[in-house]
Design an enzyme around this catalytic site. Sequence first.
Site, PDB file in Angstrom:
ATOM      1  N   ASP A 150      -8.732  -4.936  -6.385  1.00  0.00           N
ATOM      2  CA  ASP A 150      -8.394  -4.037  -5.282  1.00  0.00           C
ATOM      3  C   ASP A 150      -9.263  -2.785  -5.378  1.00  0.00           C
ATOM      4  O   ASP A 150      -9.168  -2.021  -6.337  1.00  0.00           O
ATOM      5  CB  ASP A 150      -6.906  -3.668  -5.367  1.00  0.00           C
ATOM      6  CG  ASP A 150      -6.407  -2.911  -4.143  1.00  0.00           C
ATOM      7  OD1 ASP A 150      -7.225  -2.278  -3.450  1.00  0.00           O
ATOM      8  OD2 ASP A 150      -5.182  -2.944  -3.896  1.00  0.00           O
ATOM      9  N   SER A 155       0.853  -1.191   0.000  1.00  0.00           N
ATOM     10  CA  SER A 155       0.000   0.000   0.000  1.00  0.00           C
ATOM     11  C   SER A 155       0.888   1.240   0.000  1.00  0.00           C
ATOM     12  O   SER A 155       1.662   1.418  -0.938  1.00  0.00           O
ATOM     13  CB  SER A 155      -0.973  -0.041   1.179  1.00  0.00           C
ATOM     14  OG  SER A 155      -2.042   0.859   0.990  1.00  0.00           O
ATOM     15  N   HIS A 209      -7.334  -5.713  -1.741  1.00  0.00           N
ATOM     16  CA  HIS A 209      -6.157  -4.901  -1.435  1.00  0.00           C
ATOM     17  C   HIS A 209      -4.975  -5.734  -0.951  1.00  0.00           C
ATOM     18  O   HIS A 209      -3.836  -5.296  -1.030  1.00  0.00           O
ATOM     19  CB  HIS A 209      -6.512  -3.833  -0.406  1.00  0.00           C
ATOM     20  CG  HIS A 209      -5.437  -2.791  -0.227  1.00  0.00           C
ATOM     21  ND1 HIS A 209      -4.831  -2.157  -1.295  1.00  0.00           N
ATOM     22  CD2 HIS A 209      -4.848  -2.286   0.891  1.00  0.00           C
ATOM     23  CE1 HIS A 209      -3.926  -1.298  -0.841  1.00  0.00           C
ATOM     24  NE2 HIS A 209      -3.918  -1.364   0.469  1.00  0.00           N
TER      25      HIS A 209
END
Length: 364
Positions: free
Chosen positions: A308, A233, A340
């Site tokens: 995602d 991320s 994700h």
Amino acid sequence: RRLTEGTACVVEELVDVQNGNVYYLGGSVEPSQALERHLYAVPYDGSAPPKRVDRDAGTYVDAAAVSKTGATFLQHSAVDHPVVTELRSETTTILKDAAGAPLVDSLRPPEFFEIPTTDGATNLRGAYYAPDANKYAKPWPTVVSCYGGPQVQFVADKYATMTADLRAQHLRDRGYLVIKVDNRGSKRRGLAFEAAIQNKFGTLEVDDQVAAVEWACLSGMADPARVGIFGWSYGGYLSAMCLAKAPGVFRCAVAGAPVAAWDGYDTHYTERYMGTPDSNAAGYAEGDVCTHVKNVEGALLLVHGLVDENVHFRHTARIAQAMVDAGKAYDLLCFPNERHSPRSEKDRSYQEERVFSFLEKWLK
């Protein structure tokens, strides 16, 4: 009225108002104390300063509750002991339960360190997982594990995210040095520390990760020719930026679900830190991974779930196209059914095997 003040009384979470006290979770922005998190009580009438309620040294309190009788419920841990669930009156322990299992007993906690930033403006707190020196000779191949963005503290005196980091423990068992450092912009060091990256994502974070690598190299632990970085991320974004902006430091990077450019991410998150693309065009351009991929010299592995809904796959596609345009090689690992981060056991195992093979190829 104001009940707390100063850098030693940072209020992070209000727990309750009971028995004439305001109970809250918080800590200090001082580097040596920011690793901990405690339960405090301060009189509602302002007659006294805050008083710490929990008692164990090095505690990181994850959850707390207070009853009308003054009894407190706590869940806390530290790197050298797993989660303890505790119910106490003001004077005695009513119930205490500590986790215990063969896996818990086999995990060695990391060591903490503190280093100055490159400009000497402040100090950074980090942790390292060193392999067995009797089994693996120094200097060791090194993997930096990072996040680096706002709202997250990566290095804390906390069992679940530190000692029970099984990826870090596996890499250590296989002869890698693993480093974590909370760069400027991270949580739990106060407003000035977190706001240092305002309007300029992808700058000081890279400097501070590089500073941690340089410290490890100077200490004789890290092999400067075999350093990689892994993140997910915001950490995936930072990993890609480190590879592109510090090509002489990082030989490879694993960028999991990375943001490519902030004009393509959630505006509710981005604009509170970066302003708008119109008001901060230079900051958005500098913070764009694609701006810097022409400098990449090492190996890049992009990992992303195709469904995602947080960091859309379009971000990885933009980095991939920029690498193609720059004539740079890259590897791509996709999960068609994942969001994700991989959630199924099979996909997670597959990811770890592929990532480890990538690191073995470039660092061993």
